[in-house]
Design a protein around this motif. Structure first.
Motif, PDB file in Angstrom:
ATOM      1  N   ASP A 183       0.865  -1.183   0.000  1.00  0.00           N
ATOM      2  CA  ASP A 183       0.000   0.000   0.000  1.00  0.00           C
ATOM      3  C   ASP A 183       0.900   1.231   0.000  1.00  0.00           C
ATOM      4  O   ASP A 183       1.376   1.674   1.049  1.00  0.00           O
ATOM      5  CB  ASP A 183      -0.913  -0.002   1.230  1.00  0.00           C
ATOM      6  N   ALA A 184       1.142   1.779  -1.183  1.00  0.00           N
ATOM      7  CA  ALA A 184       2.048   2.920  -1.310  1.00  0.00           C
ATOM      8  C   ALA A 184       1.467   4.182  -0.679  1.00  0.00           C
ATOM      9  O   ALA A 184       2.214   5.049  -0.220  1.00  0.00           O
ATOM     10  CB  ALA A 184       2.369   3.166  -2.784  1.00  0.00           C
ATOM     11  N   THR A 185       0.149   4.296  -0.640  1.00  0.00           N
ATOM     12  CA  THR A 185      -0.479   5.471  -0.029  1.00  0.00           C
ATOM     13  C   THR A 185      -0.118   5.549   1.447  1.00  0.00           C
ATOM     14  O   THR A 185       0.361   6.581   1.939  1.00  0.00           O
ATOM     15  CB  THR A 185      -2.010   5.411  -0.174  1.00  0.00           C
ATOM     16  N   TRP A 186      -0.342   4.472   2.157  1.00  0.00           N
ATOM     17  CA  TRP A 186      -0.064   4.463   3.591  1.00  0.00           C
ATOM     18  C   TRP A 186       1.433   4.398   3.875  1.00  0.00           C
ATOM     19  O   TRP A 186       1.879   4.784   4.951  1.00  0.00           O
ATOM     20  CB  TRP A 186      -0.794   3.295   4.255  1.00  0.00           C
ATOM     21  N   GLY A 187       2.209   3.932   2.909  1.00  0.00           N
ATOM     22  CA  GLY A 187       3.656   3.903   3.090  1.00  0.00           C
ATOM     23  C   GLY A 187       4.312   5.259   2.927  1.00  0.00           C
ATOM     24  O   GLY A 187       5.482   5.436   3.260  1.00  0.00           O
ATOM     25  N   ALA A 188       3.548   6.244   2.412  1.00  0.00           N
ATOM     26  CA  ALA A 188       4.120   7.566   2.131  1.00  0.00           C
ATOM     27  C   ALA A 188       4.071   8.512   3.320  1.00  0.00           C
ATOM     28  O   ALA A 188       4.792   9.508   3.349  1.00  0.00           O
ATOM     29  CB  ALA A 188       3.389   8.203   0.947  1.00  0.00           C
ATOM     30  N   GLY A 189       3.220   8.232   4.297  1.00  0.00           N
ATOM     31  CA  GLY A 189       3.092   9.133   5.437  1.00  0.00           C
ATOM     32  C   GLY A 189       1.694   9.071   6.014  1.00  0.00           C
ATOM     33  O   GLY A 189       1.001   8.064   5.870  1.00  0.00           O
ATOM     34  N   TYR A 190       1.260  10.162   6.628  1.00  0.00           N
ATOM     35  CA  TYR A 190      -0.059  10.161   7.264  1.00  0.00           C
ATOM     36  C   TYR A 190      -0.669  11.557   7.212  1.00  0.00           C
ATOM     37  O   TYR A 190       0.028  12.567   7.046  1.00  0.00           O
ATOM     38  CB  TYR A 190       0.050   9.699   8.719  1.00  0.00           C
ATOM     39  N   LYS A 197      -3.621  18.130   7.263  1.00  0.00           N
ATOM     40  CA  LYS A 197      -2.306  18.299   6.652  1.00  0.00           C
ATOM     41  C   LYS A 197      -1.621  16.949   6.531  1.00  0.00           C
ATOM     42  O   LYS A 197      -1.735  16.105   7.417  1.00  0.00           O
ATOM     43  CB  LYS A 197      -1.452  19.248   7.504  1.00  0.00           C
ATOM     44  N   PHE A 198      -0.910  16.763   5.409  1.00  0.00           N
ATOM     45  CA  PHE A 198      -0.183  15.517   5.176  1.00  0.00           C
ATOM     46  C   PHE A 198       1.262  15.654   5.636  1.00  0.00           C
ATOM     47  O   PHE A 198       1.917  16.659   5.372  1.00  0.00           O
ATOM     48  CB  PHE A 198      -0.203  15.152   3.691  1.00  0.00           C
ATOM     49  N   TYR A 199       1.751  14.623   6.326  1.00  0.00           N
ATOM     50  CA  TYR A 199       3.141  14.583   6.769  1.00  0.00           C
ATOM     51  C   TYR A 199       3.840  13.413   6.083  1.00  0.00           C
ATOM     52  O   TYR A 199       3.438  12.262   6.242  1.00  0.00           O
ATOM     53  CB  TYR A 199       3.222  14.427   8.286  1.00  0.00           C
ATOM     54  N   SER A 200       4.864  13.721   5.301  1.00  0.00           N
ATOM     55  CA  SER A 200       5.629  12.672   4.625  1.00  0.00           C
ATOM     56  C   SER A 200       6.444  11.890   5.648  1.00  0.00           C
ATOM     57  O   SER A 200       7.191  12.478   6.432  1.00  0.00           O
ATOM     58  CB  SER A 200       6.571  13.282   3.585  1.00  0.00           C
ATOM     59  N   LYS A 201       6.297  10.579   5.634  1.00  0.00           N
ATOM     60  CA  LYS A 201       7.073   9.719   6.525  1.00  0.00           C
ATOM     61  C   LYS A 201       7.127   8.327   5.911  1.00  0.00           C
ATOM     62  O   LYS A 201       6.180   7.553   6.012  1.00  0.00           O
ATOM     63  CB  LYS A 201       6.455   9.676   7.924  1.00  0.00           C
ATOM     64  N   TYR A 202       8.249   8.023   5.286  1.00  0.00           N
ATOM     65  CA  TYR A 202       8.397   6.732   4.621  1.00  0.00           C
ATOM     66  C   TYR A 202       8.207   5.591   5.610  1.00  0.00           C
ATOM     67  O   TYR A 202       8.789   5.582   6.695  1.00  0.00           O
ATOM     68  CB  TYR A 202       9.774   6.636   3.967  1.00  0.00           C
ATOM     69  N   ASN A 203       7.372   4.629   5.224  1.00  0.00           N
ATOM     70  CA  ASN A 203       7.064   3.501   6.097  1.00  0.00           C
ATOM     71  C   ASN A 203       7.152   2.213   5.282  1.00  0.00           C
ATOM     72  O   ASN A 203       6.317   1.953   4.416  1.00  0.00           O
ATOM     73  CB  ASN A 203       5.656   3.667   6.683  1.00  0.00           C
ATOM     74  N   SER A 204       8.167   1.411   5.565  1.00  0.00           N
ATOM     75  CA  SER A 204       8.383   0.176   4.806  1.00  0.00           C
ATOM     76  C   SER A 204       7.425  -0.942   5.207  1.00  0.00           C
ATOM     77  O   SER A 204       7.368  -1.979   4.539  1.00  0.00           O
ATOM     78  CB  SER A 204       9.825  -0.302   4.987  1.00  0.00           C
TER      79      SER A 204
END
Length: 336
Positions: A183-190, A197-204
């Motif tokens: 799920d690339a959407t949820w892997g990109a942040g929250y 507001k969106f916060y970029s936070k890479y999640n493997s």
């Protein structure tokens, strides 16, 4: 006239060169670790002229299907931001007018291409953009990949929801003879819902996620995974387990349902396996910022149990923590 050419090779000097050559071939053929894949992709340029150019670079830098699948995930999640404005105020699409199947497919593809272009050029997307862009790059890199749609649970208010909503998209990709989930959407942040507001936070975590964990939060439209049905009611009622460093290590044996129904004064027994060593276990109370610390009993080497009394200090939602790390959330339905 014949010439005989004698080449005087110094094998003492040649051996180290031969060794270096074969070692380089050997290291090139070795699979990279996840960390090595991630670090290499993090060094990629922010911009590529086309998805084809990006796919070609990934094909050159990475040799296995797994490496390429992960590399694409890393690039998409670290470069595309979630489009909060588009999510809050969706663009009204005009109905597609077509008379033949081919014409309808062409019009649908035009819309899909526009979504992909926005995600790639402007680095903005909602879930459809993330999943379509991943699919496009993966296909150009020679991978077999699908876009899946279905329901998603990502906050406490989803516990005990009555209906499935087809509101999310993710991918499956065929790697080394198996389908894996991402799920690339949820892997990109929250998204902070309060700040919008969106916060970029890479999640493997959301690449090659274990199906048992993935389908705790996702429900495919067809209601199954690899031919095995997923119980809709169980999915909607499951306990919410946030993604953190412990998510893949522990197992909640009791209670497995996320909706706890008890009368005032009754106890709820919790049994959890394979937790790391911790100093304290607590749960939230109704009043914000207040917590209670139950007595924890160790059962065997890898199991603990504790009880919570359902009283008026318990709020609508029960959050459990160990050493200030959020472990799980339950919905409390209190009966008199």
């Amino acid at each position: 006239m014949e010439f005989t050419i004698f080449i005087n090779l110094n094998f003492k000097r040649l051996k180290p060169l031969v060794l270096i050559f074969f070692l380089s071939l050997f290291s090139f053929a070795q699979n990279r670790t996840d960390e090595e894949i991630d670090n290499l992709v993090f060094q990629y340029p922010n911009r590529f002229s086309s998805t084809e150019e990006l796919a070609q670079k990934i094909k050159i830098d990475f040799q296995t299907e797994y490496e390429r699948a992960r590399a694409i995930y890393v690039w998409v999640t670290s470069h595309v931001r979630y489009d909060v404005k588009r999510y809050l105020k969706p663009k009204k699409e005009k109905p597609i007018r077509c008379t033949t199947k081919d014409e309808c497919e062409r019009e649908n593809q035009k819309r899909k291409d526009a979504i992909i272009d926005r995600a790639f050029r402007k680095n903005l997307a909602i879930c459809s953009g993330y999943s379509y862009l991943y699919q496009r790059i993966a296909q150009q890199a020679g991978l077999v990949v699908n876009v899946e749609v279905g329901d998603a649970r990502n906050n406490k208010f989803d516990i005990g929801r009555r209906r499935i909503a087809i509101s999310h998209a993710w991918n499956t990709v065929y790697v080394n003879g198996n389908w894996i989930l991402l799920d690339a959407t949820w892997g990109a942040g929250y998204v902070d819902s309060g700040e919008q507001k969106f916060y970029s936070k890479y999640n493997s975590f959301y690449f090659n996620t274990k199906p048992t964990l993935f389908f705790n939060e996702h429900y495919p439209e067809n209601g199954e995974w690899m031919g095995t049905p997923i119980n809709k009611r169980d999915y909607l009622n499951r306990v919410m387990v946030p993604v953190n460093e412990m998510t893949q290590t522990f197992y909640i044996a009791e209670p497995q349902t996320g909706v706890i129904q008890r009368k005032l004064g009754e106890k709820v027994k919790f049994v959890i396996y394979d937790l790391p060593v911790f100093s304290s276990l607590s749960y939230s109370l109704k009043k914000e910022g207040e917590y209670s610390y139950p007595e924890v009993h160790k059962i065997g080497e890898n199991c603990i149990e504790f009880e919570i009394i359902i009283d008026r200090n318990i709020g609508r939602f029960l959050h459990i923590f160990i050493d200030d790390v959020h472990l799980a959330t339950y919905k409390i339905q209190m009966h008199r």
